[in-house]
Write an enzyme that holds these catalytic residues in place. Structure first.
Site, PDB file in Angstrom:
ATOM      1  N   ARG A 169     -25.400  -1.654   7.562  1.00  0.00           N
ATOM      2  CA  ARG A 169     -25.161  -3.076   7.343  1.00  0.00           C
ATOM      3  C   ARG A 169     -25.524  -3.913   8.571  1.00  0.00           C
ATOM      4  NH1 ARG A 169     -19.972  -4.954   3.988  1.00  0.00           N
ATOM      5  NH2 ARG A 169     -21.201  -4.100   2.293  1.00  0.00           N
ATOM      6  N   LYS A 196       0.852  -1.193   0.000  1.00  0.00           N
ATOM      7  CA  LYS A 196       0.000   0.000   0.000  1.00  0.00           C
ATOM      8  C   LYS A 196       0.888   1.243   0.000  1.00  0.00           C
ATOM      9  CE  LYS A 196      -4.029   1.746   2.548  1.00  0.00           C
ATOM     10  NZ  LYS A 196      -4.870   1.603   3.731  1.00  0.00           N
ATOM     11  N   GLU A 207     -19.170  -4.977  10.574  1.00  0.00           N
ATOM     12  CA  GLU A 207     -20.139  -4.152  11.305  1.00  0.00           C
ATOM     13  C   GLU A 207     -21.140  -5.009  12.073  1.00  0.00           C
ATOM     14  OE1 GLU A 207     -19.190  -3.625   8.148  1.00  0.00           O
ATOM     15  OE2 GLU A 207     -18.142  -1.701   8.377  1.00  0.00           O
TER      16      GLU A 207
HETATM   17  C1  LIG Z   1     -18.630  -1.923   5.023  1.00  0.00           C
HETATM   18  C2  LIG Z   1     -17.463  -1.000   5.078  1.00  0.00           C
HETATM   19  N1  LIG Z   1     -16.836  -0.780   6.254  1.00  0.00           N
HETATM   20  C3  LIG Z   1     -15.777   0.057   6.295  1.00  0.00           C
HETATM   21  C4  LIG Z   1     -15.329   0.672   5.169  1.00  0.00           C
HETATM   22  C5  LIG Z   1     -14.175   1.646   5.229  1.00  0.00           C
HETATM   23  N2  LIG Z   1     -13.048   1.163   4.435  1.00  0.00           N
HETATM   24  C6  LIG Z   1     -12.761   1.626   3.215  1.00  0.00           C
HETATM   25  S1  LIG Z   1     -11.441   0.898   2.527  1.00  0.00           S
HETATM   26  C7  LIG Z   1     -11.203  -0.040   3.901  1.00  0.00           C
HETATM   27  C8  LIG Z   1     -10.051  -0.982   3.950  1.00  0.00           C
HETATM   28  C9  LIG Z   1     -10.110  -1.980   2.878  1.00  0.00           C
HETATM   29  O1  LIG Z   1      -8.996  -2.805   2.980  1.00  0.00           O
HETATM   30  P1  LIG Z   1      -8.768  -3.954   1.933  1.00  0.00           P
HETATM   31  O2  LIG Z   1     -10.009  -4.729   1.741  1.00  0.00           O
HETATM   32  O3  LIG Z   1      -7.556  -4.695   2.317  1.00  0.00           O
HETATM   33  O4  LIG Z   1      -8.533  -3.187   0.562  1.00  0.00           O
HETATM   34  P2  LIG Z   1      -7.248  -2.357   0.103  1.00  0.00           P
HETATM   35  O5  LIG Z   1      -7.346  -1.030   0.753  1.00  0.00           O
HETATM   36  O6  LIG Z   1      -6.037  -3.087   0.510  1.00  0.00           O
HETATM   37  O7  LIG Z   1      -7.420  -2.275  -1.373  1.00  0.00           O
HETATM   38  C10 LIG Z   1     -12.166   0.220   4.873  1.00  0.00           C
HETATM   39  C11 LIG Z   1     -12.206  -0.402   6.189  1.00  0.00           C
HETATM   40  C12 LIG Z   1     -16.019   0.427   3.978  1.00  0.00           C
HETATM   41  N3  LIG Z   1     -15.690   1.022   2.842  1.00  0.00           N
HETATM   42  N4  LIG Z   1     -17.073  -0.407   3.964  1.00  0.00           N
END
Ligand SMILES: Cc1ncc(C[n+]2csc(CCOP(=O)(O)OP(=O)(O)O)c2C)c(N)n1
Length: 577
Positions: free
Chosen positions: A355, A240, A327
């Protein structure tokens, strides 16, 4: 210097490039992403980490004939640039500009729009099933992060997909980060041989792990995956924030979501005002209570940073739980904590609380457990747009028995509201918006005691109208009422409603309700129901969020457009007279 990106206006042109030029294309994509996010802010870290992956995906798969389904969509800026949106990328997240996440209305290569996490596998499997039933060709690919593997919905999809035998391609973009460092047992299980065992035991073929920044490795793994006749996972290890020193060096989020920035003499300069946000002020109030009451604990579904809980986590590592993008679990886990005698404060964004509504109803409110929901980002959220608006929490929570729903106007209200919630032997929620704290006139500041009922912000002599407002909009109502014979009542509670105060507000026969939640089902509906029940004659008008999805923009401007700033409130009140 002529750029490759000037030639590549479409994925077809990417596929026509000689393979040797792909690394340069990736360099150019990184440069553009860094420059765009510097100007307008955005999801920098994840997008930088997925550049090679996205180039390789578009090289091997023919989108949109082959469907690329991205989880969340925040990592897909390179996909946006490569699918004909490069010229408009400087408008990213701006009003009428390129959407913050993927959006099928914006581009045919965005097969599935998202913003919330963990949807990709389920959506991709559905698309594949439909294609098979309709004899349509094309591979379907779900691109998910390792963070998405902390969410139940992903597992529901994996469970179904593994058993289906459909040749779904799942690309796991594993950077060991959610927004913050990833948490939980699955994240550990993915290391070493664990990943292969994990996916194979669910019925997937497994390829990897491959270096997610090595195009040769990626291309060959994706080529093989495309030929698969059963569900298959390609496990790519990525970094990242890759290629931007300031993001790589940020140990907390690796440059997850950055506001605009500049590089001056190689140093990153970020333009963030020094004012305190509602989230920070709530975390400070929570910290005070945690310091004196060992029963109080905090739960966050993967939003330690966003909910301003990092300081609290380092002070009380055993009492602040980051449960991952989960959630539903966060809410039911909180229910368990409450049954066990603790006082959980579940810090959750309004949009993500959606959710977990069944868990709120069935696991918390039905057994009347003393769980507190700190509902953050309630109301308009600005640049994150339609998927993230905190529009529905009032309408969703209001009809549930046993729960008290409160809204602070300013920072001064947070500690007394939290005390009030902690005092209740039942569920409570406090909703507060994104952004910095407004200034509350000192005479309206609450005392240290518990909060009971609504607060009169202004009582006019011989009033001709009452404005009943919720949250910080009460201050806009107050300024709208300046020089007028209008009462202003800060409802403070949506549930239970302060009936006595409302009776008084309605006495003059005209009530204007103002809130930053949906008009349908919100405080306005509650006021109308109450007045109807009491057979009180009053002319009522309700201002709030409309019956359509509000897209990304600047929250203040949107407030004005939607009739929720003080000028619009004054106008609506005058119209009611
Ligand atoms: C249901 C939900 N909860 C929280 C978030 C906030 N959120 C956005 S990106 C993220 C992290 C995602 O991590 P990952 O799946 O590893 O994807 P990457 O950033 O590595 O592409 C979170 C927690 C969200 N978008 N949706």
């Amino acid at each position: 210097m002529s750029k490759l990106l000037e030639e590549v206006k479409d994925p077809r042109e990417l596929r026509a490039l000689p393979e040797e030029s792909l690394p340069s294309l990736c360099d150019e994509l990184r440069e553009e992403i860094i420059a765009i996010c510097g100007k307008v802010g955005g999801h920098l870290g994840a997008s930088l980490g997925a550049v090679e992956l996205i180039v390789a995906l578009h090289r091997i798969f023919k989108s949109p004939h082959d469907a690329l389904v991205f989880d969340v969509g925040h990592q897909a800026y390179a996909h946006k640039i490569l699918t004909g949106r490069r010229d408009r990328m400087p408008t990213l997240r701006q009003p009428q500009g390129i959407a913050p996440f993927l959006d099928p209305l914006e581009n045919t290569h965005d097969v599935f729009g998202a913003g919330h996490a963990c949807t990709a596998i389920s959506a991709a499997l559905g698309i594949l099933e439909a294609r098979q039933q309709r004899n349509q060709e094309g591979t379907v690919v779900a691109v998910i992060g390792d963070g998405a593997l902390t969410g139940g919905l992903t597992f529901e999809g994996l469970n179904n997909a593994g058993a289906s035998r459909h040749p779904l391609v799942v690309v796991l973009n594993d950077n060991e980060m959610s927004i913050s460092v990833n948490v939980g047992a699955v994240s550990k299980a993915l290391r070493g041989l664990g990943a292969r065992m994990f996916f194979e035991s669910l019925g997937f073929a497994y390829l990897g792990p491959v270096d997610g920044h090595d195009l040769k490795e990626l291309l060959s793994a994706l080529r093989e995956a495309k030929r698969s006749n059963k569900p298959i996972v390609v496990h790519a290890l990525t970094q990242k924030g890759r290629g931007f020193a300031a993001a790589e060096a940020d140990p907390k989020t690796r440059g997850h979501a950055m506001g605009p920035y500049e590089l001056r003499d190689g140093k990153l300069v970020r333009s963030r005002g020094g004012s305190i946000t509602f989230s920070e002020a709530f975390a400070a109030a929570l910290e005070e209570r945690m310091a004196v009451d060992p029963r109080v604990v905090a739960v966050t579904p993967a939003m330690l940073e966003g909910s301003a809980l990092t300081k609290l986590k380092s002070r009380f590592p055993e009492r602040v739980f980051d449960v991952g993008i989960a959630e539903q679990h966060a809410v039911t886990f909180s229910a368990g904590l409450a049954i066990g005698g603790l006082r959980p404060v579940c810090c959750i964004y309004s949009t993500f609380l959606q959710r977990a509504m069944d868990q709120v109803i069935h696991d918390v409110c039905l057994p009347k457990l003393p769980v507190i929901f700190a509902v953050d980002r309630a109301g308009l959220v600005g640049a994150d747009g339609a998927t993230h608006q905190g529009a529905y929490d009032v309408a969703l929570l209001r009809p549930i028995p046993n729960i008290a729903l409160m809204a602070p106007v300013a920072g001064e209200d947070l500690a007394p509201m939290l005390s009030t919630a902690l005092e209740r032997n039942a569920p409570s929620a406090m909703r507060f918006p994104r952004g910095t704290l407004p200034v509350l006139p000192p005479d309206l500041a609450p005392g240290k005691g518990l909060i009971v009922g609504a607060r009169w912000m202004k009582k006019a002599d011989n009033p001709e109208l009452s404005i009943v407002a919720l949250g910080p909009l009460a201050l806009s109502a107050l300024s709208a009422a300046e020089g007028k014979r209008w009462n202003v009542l800060d409802a403070r509670f949506v549930a239970p409603l302060d009936h006595a105060a409302l009776r008084e507000a309605a006495k003059n026969g005209r009530v204007l309700v103002v809130e930053e939640g949906t008009v349908h089902g919100g405080l306005g509906s509650a006021v109308l129901e109450f007045l109807a029940e009491e057979r009180r004659a009053a002319r009522v008008r309700c201002l709030g969020l409309p019956d359509y999805f509000v897209r990304h923009g600047e929250a203040r401007a949107q407030r004005a457009e939607l009739g929720l700033d003080s000028d619009a409130i004054r106008f609506a009140a005058e119209a009611l007279l």
